[in-house]
Write a protein that holds these residues in place. Structure first.
Motif, PDB file in Angstrom:
ATOM      1  N   THR A  53       0.809  -1.226   0.000  1.00 28.35           N
ATOM      2  CA  THR A  53       0.000   0.000   0.000  1.00 28.35           C
ATOM      3  C   THR A  53       0.840   1.272   0.000  1.00 28.35           C
ATOM      4  O   THR A  53       0.471   2.265  -0.612  1.00 28.35           O
ATOM      5  N   HIS A  54       1.956   1.251   0.737  1.00 27.94           N
ATOM      6  CA  HIS A  54       2.811   2.447   0.788  1.00 27.94           C
ATOM      7  C   HIS A  54       4.188   2.088   1.347  1.00 27.94           C
ATOM      8  O   HIS A  54       4.415   0.967   1.781  1.00 27.94           O
ATOM      9  N   HIS A  55       5.083   3.043   1.314  1.00 30.41           N
ATOM     10  CA  HIS A  55       6.506   2.724   1.474  1.00 30.41           C
ATOM     11  C   HIS A  55       6.992   2.614   2.911  1.00 30.41           C
ATOM     12  O   HIS A  55       8.158   2.267   3.135  1.00 30.41           O
ATOM     13  N   HIS A  56       6.183   2.906   3.908  1.00 31.45           N
ATOM     14  CA  HIS A  56       6.698   2.894   5.276  1.00 31.45           C
ATOM     15  C   HIS A  56       7.200   1.495   5.680  1.00 31.45           C
ATOM     16  O   HIS A  56       6.594   0.487   5.344  1.00 31.45           O
ATOM     17  N   ASP A  57       8.293   1.513   6.465  1.00 31.20           N
ATOM     18  CA  ASP A  57       8.955   0.276   6.891  1.00 31.20           C
ATOM     19  C   ASP A  57       7.992  -0.745   7.487  1.00 31.20           C
ATOM     20  O   ASP A  57       8.133  -1.939   7.255  1.00 31.20           O
ATOM     21  N   ASP A  58       7.074  -0.249   8.295  1.00 29.59           N
ATOM     22  CA  ASP A  58       6.199  -1.177   9.018  1.00 29.59           C
ATOM     23  C   ASP A  58       5.146  -1.814   8.097  1.00 29.59           C
ATOM     24  O   ASP A  58       4.274  -2.533   8.554  1.00 29.59           O
ATOM     25  N   HIS A  59       5.249  -1.548   6.799  1.00 22.98           N
ATOM     26  CA  HIS A  59       4.356  -2.212   5.832  1.00 22.98           C
ATOM     27  C   HIS A  59       5.122  -3.043   4.805  1.00 22.98           C
ATOM     28  O   HIS A  59       4.519  -3.785   4.045  1.00 22.98           O
ATOM     29  N   ILE A  60       6.460  -2.903   4.796  1.00 23.14           N
ATOM     30  CA  ILE A  60       7.229  -3.566   3.731  1.00 23.14           C
ATOM     31  C   ILE A  60       8.413  -4.392   4.224  1.00 23.14           C
ATOM     32  O   ILE A  60       9.007  -5.119   3.435  1.00 23.14           O
ATOM     33  N   GLY A 111      -2.020  11.146   1.227  1.00 25.06           N
ATOM     34  CA  GLY A 111      -2.312  11.981   2.390  1.00 25.06           C
ATOM     35  C   GLY A 111      -1.320  11.630   3.494  1.00 25.06           C
ATOM     36  O   GLY A 111      -0.444  12.415   3.846  1.00 25.06           O
ATOM     37  N   HIS A 112      -1.430  10.410   4.006  1.00 26.86           N
ATOM     38  CA  HIS A 112      -0.449   9.871   4.966  1.00 26.86           C
ATOM     39  C   HIS A 112       0.929   9.875   4.299  1.00 26.86           C
ATOM     40  O   HIS A 112       1.906  10.368   4.862  1.00 26.86           O
ATOM     41  N   THR A 113       1.006   9.309   3.104  1.00 21.99           N
ATOM     42  CA  THR A 113       2.146   9.523   2.209  1.00 21.99           C
ATOM     43  C   THR A 113       1.568   9.934   0.861  1.00 21.99           C
ATOM     44  O   THR A 113       0.389   9.703   0.592  1.00 21.99           O
ATOM     45  N   ALA A 130      -4.990   0.445   4.555  1.00 22.10           N
ATOM     46  CA  ALA A 130      -3.759   0.700   5.322  1.00 22.10           C
ATOM     47  C   ALA A 130      -3.861   1.978   6.151  1.00 22.10           C
ATOM     48  O   ALA A 130      -4.748   2.094   6.996  1.00 22.10           O
ATOM     49  N   ASP A 131      -3.019   2.965   5.878  1.00 19.03           N
ATOM     50  CA  ASP A 131      -2.945   4.137   6.742  1.00 19.03           C
ATOM     51  C   ASP A 131      -3.685   5.339   6.146  1.00 19.03           C
ATOM     52  O   ASP A 131      -3.325   6.492   6.391  1.00 19.03           O
ATOM     53  N   SER A 132      -4.737   5.052   5.364  1.00 11.49           N
ATOM     54  CA  SER A 132      -5.640   6.140   4.933  1.00 11.49           C
ATOM     55  C   SER A 132      -6.867   6.086   5.833  1.00 11.49           C
ATOM     56  O   SER A 132      -6.825   6.613   6.953  1.00 11.49           O
TER      57      SER A 132
HETATM   58 ZN    ZN Z   1       2.381   4.296   7.263  1.00 11.42          ZN
END
Ligand code: ZN
Ligand code: FE
Length: 248
Positions: A53-60, A111-113, A130-132
């Motif tokens: 969903t997005h690039h943050h560490d806690d998702h990848i 928005g979040h990223t 995810a974080d939306s």
């Molecule tokens: Zn995030």
């Protein structure tokens, strides 16, 4: 045949999801490898694809080990290809892809990223946000601005009411406390919070209908008067609520 959804707790408060059907299994986000590989093994499932969903560490950060073990293909947003793990397939917002007999619509939820995407499965009615849009909340604005996040939430709010919103974190307690502070007379919110306390099940997924009734960030119309913002447009009310949550 309906898909089976498995919600997995990872790291401190992340959710990852497995969607399993007759043609295979898809993972949405990979916070860490161990709990995901353990679950796959326990169920005797292989893994065909990972949607990011997005690039943050806690998702990848589990991607590499999961790919090494399962050979799954990794799919993520073209705009974020430079800061995601290696992508076997790059997708764009408003694109639909076909995977394991499922249509998957890619939705821009920046928005979040900036570059965050949601994956909507119209046949099964799951939306991985995810974080939306989150249970009773929404992600913090690290890269985007309130207008951008408001537009993203509006795109998600336009999905069918029975869509299951599968978000990226268990922020139930904190989100619920904030929601109640700005919306104390909301009976459905009170009910949802007592349901969450009574059960030990994850607070995601929840239907979009329930989010519309209890999530303050989808209730700008109901809360406009309370915030004394009668002349303000929706995005301005949203911006105020987001700021209040940041300071809560
Ligand atoms: Zn995030
Ligand atoms: Fe996150």
């Amino acid at each position: 045949m309906p898909l089976e959804l498995v919600t997995l707790r990872c790291l401190r408060d992340n959710y990852a999801y497995l969607l399993h059907g007759p043609e295979g299994t898809i993972l949405i986000d990979a916070p860490e490898a161990m709990p995901i590989l353990t679950e796959l093994e326990a169920r005797g499932w292989g893994l065909d694809a990972i949607l990011l969903t997005h690039h943050h560490d806690d998702h990848i950060q589990g991607v590499e080990a999961i790919v090494a073990k399962t050979g799954a293909r990794v799919i993520g947003a073209e705009a974020d290809a430079h800061r995601l793990p290696h992508l076997d397939q790059q997708v764009r917002p408003d694109q639909s892809l076909q995977l394991l007999g499922q249509q998957i619509d890619v939705i821009d939820v920046s928005g979040h990223t900036v570059g965050h995407v949601a994956f909507y499965f119209p046949q099964s009615g799951h939306a991985f946000t995810a974080d939306s849009l989150m249970a009773m909340g929404c992600g913090r604005l690290f890269e985007g601005d309130p207008d951008m996040m408001w537009a993203s939430l509006s795109r998600l709010a336009a999905l069918p009411n029975d869509t299951l919103i599968c978000s990226g974190h268990d922020y139930c307690a904190a989100n619920g406390a904030f929601a109640l502070s700005v919306d104390p007379e909301n009976a459905e919110l009170q009910q949802r919070l007592s349901d969450v306390q009574a059960s030990r099940t994850p607070c995601a997924p929840a239907t979009l209908e329930l989010e519309k009734a209890t999530n303050p960030f989808l209730r700008v119309n109901a809360l406009r008067g309370r915030l004394d913002m009668q002349g303000a447009d929706d995005a301005q009310v949203f911006a105020r609520l987001r700021k209040m949550k940041d300071e809560f």
